[in-house]
Enzyme design. Sequence first.
Site, PDB file in Angstrom:
ATOM      1  CD  GLU A  90      64.842  21.732 -24.178  1.00 31.76           C
ATOM      2  OE1 GLU A  90      64.588  22.753 -24.347  1.00 31.76           O
ATOM      3  OE2 GLU A  90      65.395  21.526 -22.656  1.00 31.76           O
ATOM      4  CG  HIS A 212      57.864  14.916 -27.185  1.00 32.07           C
ATOM      5  ND1 HIS A 212      58.678  14.264 -27.481  1.00 32.07           N
ATOM      6  CD2 HIS A 212      58.853  15.804 -27.016  1.00 32.07           C
ATOM      7  CE1 HIS A 212      59.584  14.457 -26.851  1.00 32.07           C
ATOM      8  NE2 HIS A 212      59.803  15.594 -26.221  1.00 32.07           N
ATOM      9  NE  ARG A 258      61.071  18.179 -28.707  1.00 31.07           N
ATOM     10  CZ  ARG A 258      60.724  18.790 -28.000  1.00 31.07           C
ATOM     11  NH1 ARG A 258      59.754  19.185 -27.955  1.00 31.07           N
ATOM     12  NH2 ARG A 258      61.605  18.777 -26.519  1.00 31.07           N
ATOM     13  CG  HIS A 319      55.059  18.639 -26.566  1.00 32.64           C
ATOM     14  ND1 HIS A 319      54.841  18.155 -25.006  1.00 32.64           N
ATOM     15  CD2 HIS A 319      55.997  19.138 -25.477  1.00 32.64           C
ATOM     16  CE1 HIS A 319      56.158  19.109 -24.082  1.00 32.64           C
ATOM     17  NE2 HIS A 319      56.822  19.569 -25.218  1.00 32.64           N
ATOM     18  NE  ARG A 354      56.770  24.605 -27.220  1.00 35.07           N
ATOM     19  CZ  ARG A 354      57.375  24.063 -26.820  1.00 35.07           C
ATOM     20  NH1 ARG A 354      57.815  24.494 -25.850  1.00 35.07           N
ATOM     21  NH2 ARG A 354      57.714  22.945 -26.525  1.00 35.07           N
TER      22      ARG A 354
HETATM   23  C1  LIG Z   1      55.739  17.459 -20.615  1.00 33.29           C
HETATM   24  C2  LIG Z   1      55.831  19.355 -20.629  1.00 33.29           C
HETATM   25  C3  LIG Z   1      56.590  19.697 -21.029  1.00 33.29           C
HETATM   26  C4  LIG Z   1      56.976  20.223 -21.085  1.00 33.29           C
HETATM   27  N1  LIG Z   1      58.667  21.211 -21.029  1.00 33.29           N
HETATM   28  C5  LIG Z   1      59.079  23.541 -21.316  1.00 33.29           C
HETATM   29  C6  LIG Z   1      60.000  23.171 -21.328  1.00 33.29           C
HETATM   30  O1  LIG Z   1      60.609  22.527 -20.226  1.00 33.29           O
HETATM   31  N2  LIG Z   1      60.005  24.876 -21.585  1.00 33.29           N
HETATM   32  C7  LIG Z   1      59.004  25.179 -21.675  1.00 33.29           C
HETATM   33  O2  LIG Z   1      59.053  26.370 -22.020  1.00 33.29           O
HETATM   34  N3  LIG Z   1      57.481  24.756 -22.095  1.00 33.29           N
HETATM   35  C8  LIG Z   1      57.723  23.372 -21.628  1.00 33.29           C
HETATM   36  N4  LIG Z   1      56.120  23.370 -22.072  1.00 33.29           N
HETATM   37  C9  LIG Z   1      55.562  23.631 -22.316  1.00 33.29           C
HETATM   38  C10 LIG Z   1      54.807  24.727 -21.168  1.00 33.29           C
HETATM   39  O3  LIG Z   1      54.502  23.974 -19.951  1.00 33.29           O
HETATM   40  C11 LIG Z   1      53.363  25.239 -21.129  1.00 33.29           C
HETATM   41  O4  LIG Z   1      52.868  26.324 -22.812  1.00 33.29           O
HETATM   42  C12 LIG Z   1      53.513  26.569 -20.186  1.00 33.29           C
HETATM   43  O5  LIG Z   1      53.164  26.133 -19.222  1.00 33.29           O
HETATM   44  C13 LIG Z   1      52.179  26.952 -20.439  1.00 33.29           C
HETATM   45  O6  LIG Z   1      51.648  28.033 -19.649  1.00 33.29           O
HETATM   46  P1  LIG Z   1      49.873  28.343 -19.435  1.00 33.29           P
HETATM   47  O7  LIG Z   1      49.921  29.417 -18.287  1.00 33.29           O
HETATM   48  O8  LIG Z   1      50.139  29.264 -20.060  1.00 33.29           O
HETATM   49  O9  LIG Z   1      49.094  27.322 -19.123  1.00 33.29           O
HETATM   50  P2  LIG Z   1      49.035  25.951 -18.167  1.00 33.29           P
HETATM   51  O10 LIG Z   1      49.631  26.032 -16.899  1.00 33.29           O
HETATM   52  O11 LIG Z   1      48.736  24.891 -19.082  1.00 33.29           O
HETATM   53  O12 LIG Z   1      47.346  26.286 -17.032  1.00 33.29           O
HETATM   54  C14 LIG Z   1      46.649  26.839 -17.590  1.00 33.29           C
HETATM   55  C15 LIG Z   1      45.730  26.911 -16.308  1.00 33.29           C
HETATM   56  O13 LIG Z   1      44.133  26.979 -16.786  1.00 33.29           O
HETATM   57  C16 LIG Z   1      43.304  26.711 -15.718  1.00 33.29           C
HETATM   58  N5  LIG Z   1      42.080  26.727 -16.954  1.00 33.29           N
HETATM   59  C17 LIG Z   1      41.851  25.801 -17.756  1.00 33.29           C
HETATM   60  N6  LIG Z   1      40.754  25.923 -18.325  1.00 33.29           N
HETATM   61  C18 LIG Z   1      39.857  26.420 -17.647  1.00 33.29           C
HETATM   62  C19 LIG Z   1      38.276  27.420 -17.484  1.00 33.29           C
HETATM   63  N7  LIG Z   1      37.429  26.368 -17.981  1.00 33.29           N
HETATM   64  N8  LIG Z   1      38.116  27.298 -16.196  1.00 33.29           N
HETATM   65  C20 LIG Z   1      39.094  27.803 -15.629  1.00 33.29           C
HETATM   66  N9  LIG Z   1      40.781  27.522 -15.485  1.00 33.29           N
HETATM   67  C21 LIG Z   1      40.873  26.744 -16.606  1.00 33.29           C
HETATM   68  C22 LIG Z   1      43.673  25.532 -16.264  1.00 33.29           C
HETATM   69  O14 LIG Z   1      42.929  24.685 -14.718  1.00 33.29           O
HETATM   70  C23 LIG Z   1      45.013  25.427 -15.883  1.00 33.29           C
HETATM   71  O15 LIG Z   1      45.514  26.530 -13.994  1.00 33.29           O
HETATM   72  C24 LIG Z   1      56.049  21.499 -21.561  1.00 33.29           C
HETATM   73  C25 LIG Z   1      54.737  20.974 -21.276  1.00 33.29           C
HETATM   74  C26 LIG Z   1      54.090  19.897 -20.832  1.00 33.29           C
HETATM   75  C27 LIG Z   1      52.806  19.663 -21.028  1.00 33.29           C
END
Ligand SMILES: Cc1cc2nc3c(=O)[nH]c(=O)nc-3n(C[C@H](O)[C@H](O)[C@H](O)COP(=O)(O)OP(=O)(O)OC[C@H]3O[C@@H](n4cnc5c(N)ncnc54)[C@H](O)[C@@H]3O)c2cc1C
Length: 512
Positions: A90, A212, A258, A319, A354
Site C-alpha cells: 500500500e 481520504h 493521498r 478518515h 499515518r
Molecule cells: C473505512 C475504514 C477503513 C480502514 N482501513 C484500515 C486498514 O485497512 N488498516 C488499518 O490498519 N486501519 C484501517 N482503518 C483505521 C482503523 O480501522 C481504525 O483506526 C481502528 O480500527 C480503530 O480501532 P479502535 O478500537 O481504536 O476504535 P473503533 O474500532 O472505532 O472502536 C471504538 C469503540 O468504542 C465505542 N465507543 C465510543 N465512544 C463510546 C462511549 N462514549 N461509550 C461507550 N462506548 C464508546 C464504539 O461504540 C466502538 O465500539 C480504517 C478505517 C476506516 C473507517
Amino acid sequence: MSIGLISKTELHEGSTYYAQGGISAVLSKMDSIDQHVEDTMEAGAGLCKEDIVKEVAKDSKEIINWLLKQGVKFTKNSSGQKNKLHLTKEGGHTYPRIVHAADKTGEAIQESLIDKVKKRTNIELFTHHVAIDLITKKKKYSSNSQCIGSYVLNKKNNLINVFKAKFVVLATGGANKVYLYTSNPDTSSGDGIAMAYRAGCDIANMEFMQFHPTCLYHHKAKSFLISESLRGEGGKLTLPSGESFMHKYDPRGVLAPRDIVARAIDNEMKINGLDYVLLDISHKKTSDIKKRFPKIYNECLKFDIDITKTGIPVVPATHYTCGGINIDKNARTNIKNLYAIGEVAHSGLHGANRMASNSLLECIFFSRKVLEDIKKHGNEKHEEINNDLKNNTGKKVSEEIIIKHSWKDIRTLMWDYVGIVRTNERLLKAKIRISIYKKEIEEFFNKNIISSDLIELRNLICVAEIIIVSALARKESRGLHFNTDYPKTKKTAHDTIINVNLENNIKKYQEK
Ligand SMILES: Cc1cc2nc3c(=O)[nH]c(=O)nc-3n(C[C@H](O)[C@H](O)[C@H](O)COP(=O)(O)OP(=O)(O)OC[C@H]3O[C@@H](n4cnc5c(N)ncnc54)[C@H](O)[C@@H]3O)c2cc1C
C-alpha cells in the site's frame, strides 16, 4: 481479573469493522524491521517517536501469529507456499507487508476476538451503554489525579450508572465525525478524547486529521470509500464539466500521494464552488470494471450511479485521527490507572501522517502493553467508591431540533473553516464560533435529560475546539496540517500538547 466491556451500540460497531485493506507486518524475507521503521518515519514527517515505531515494527510478526492463534482467517498465498500469508503493498510501504482477510480485514479480526470475549466468564458486556465522563480523585498531598471509574448512560432504561474500576482503558476510537464528510461510522465522535481532556489528560497533535481523497458523495450514502485502486486502474479525476485537473498539482497526476490529491480536490471545490468532483472509470471495458470492482459497482448502483457509464461524485472525507490522548510506551495517560489504546490515543507511532495499515497493528500492540502493565500493578490498593445509580435528572429534551441543528452546523463549520487547507483567518473565525456553541451546549447539557445524541454533541464540540486550538498553535505546515499563512516546514519538529487550560495553551505556543 474481572472486566466490564462498555460499548455504546452493538459490540461490533466501530471503525475496526470497516477496515478493508489490512494490517502491516514484517513477514517477507526481502523486507526488514528497519525498512518498516524507515517507511513509517518518512510518512510521519518528523513527528514519529522512533523508539515506539521500532518496538511496534519489531512485534508485528508476533502480533500476526497471535491473531492467527485467535482464529483470524487471513488470506493465504495462492502461489502454492503452504500456510504462507498473502501480502499486498500500500502507499508508503517499500515492500509488500499488508496481511489481509480479502477486503474485510477488520471484520475478520473482530469476529474472532468477539467470539473469544463472549466465551470468557470474567468479562461482562454492557452494550448500548455510553460512557459520559471519567471519575477522578486526587490523593491527599498529591497533585496527581487517579481514575476510579466512569459515569455511564444505559440507553435502554435511561439511567446513569456509576461504574467503579481499579483501571479504566479508553478504546473509543477516533473523532472523525467532527467533519461533515467522513469514512467513519457514527461511533467516531471523539468521546474518549473529550472525556480524557475534561478529566485533565494531555491531548497531543490533534491538528493532524487524515483525509481520504475519494468518498462517495450522495445525499443518501453514508461513509462509503472509493478505493485508491480505482485510480490505480486508470480512473480519472475531473470537474463536473469533464475537465481534468490533477496535472496542475503534481506530475504524478491522480496517482500522487493521498494528501496531495485530497488538497487538490478541496481546492478545486473551493475555487469553483462545487459540492463534489467526479472519479471516472467509465472509459474502461464494462466487463473489466464489474470484475475488478464488484463492491464499488454494486454500492454505487444502489444510488443509481452506474460506474460503467458515468463518473462517481466524490469528496475527500476525514478518515483517521492521528492525534489523541497522549500515552507512554505502556499506554498510560498522565492520570493514574487510566490507559488509552487505538485511535483515541497518541502514541507517537503515526507522527504527522499515518502510514496505511499501521493503525490496526497499533491497536493490538498497545492492548498487550496494557495487559502487562495492569498485571504488574493489579494488586496495589485502590480507592473505593459506591456503585450507585443516578437519576437522569433535568427536563426531557423537547428541543431535539437544537441538537440536530448544532450537529450539522459544527460539522459544516469544521469542513469549511478547519478542513484540508487552513488559513489563520478561517481558524480564528472558527474558534470564536465554536466557543459560542460550547457555552450553549454546556448549559443545555446541565439542564436537560441526558441522551446519547447530547453526549456526542458535547464531545464533538469539545474535540472541534481542541483541533482548532492545536491548528492555531502550529506555526508551520507539516504532514497533514497545511496552513497557507505558514506554508513552510520548520527545521525542528515538536508536538502540540493541549490540556484543559486552553487559553494558556494558545499563549504558550504564541511565545514559541
Ligand atoms: C473505512 C475504514 C477503513 C480502514 N482501513 C484500515 C486498514 O485497512 N488498516 C488499518 O490498519 N486501519 C484501517 N482503518 C483505521 C482503523 O480501522 C481504525 O483506526 C481502528 O480500527 C480503530 O480501532 P479502535 O478500537 O481504536 O476504535 P473503533 O474500532 O472505532 O472502536 C471504538 C469503540 O468504542 C465505542 N465507543 C465510543 N465512544 C463510546 C462511549 N462514549 N461509550 C461507550 N462506548 C464508546 C464504539 O461504540 C466502538 O465500539 C480504517 C478505517 C476506516 C473507517
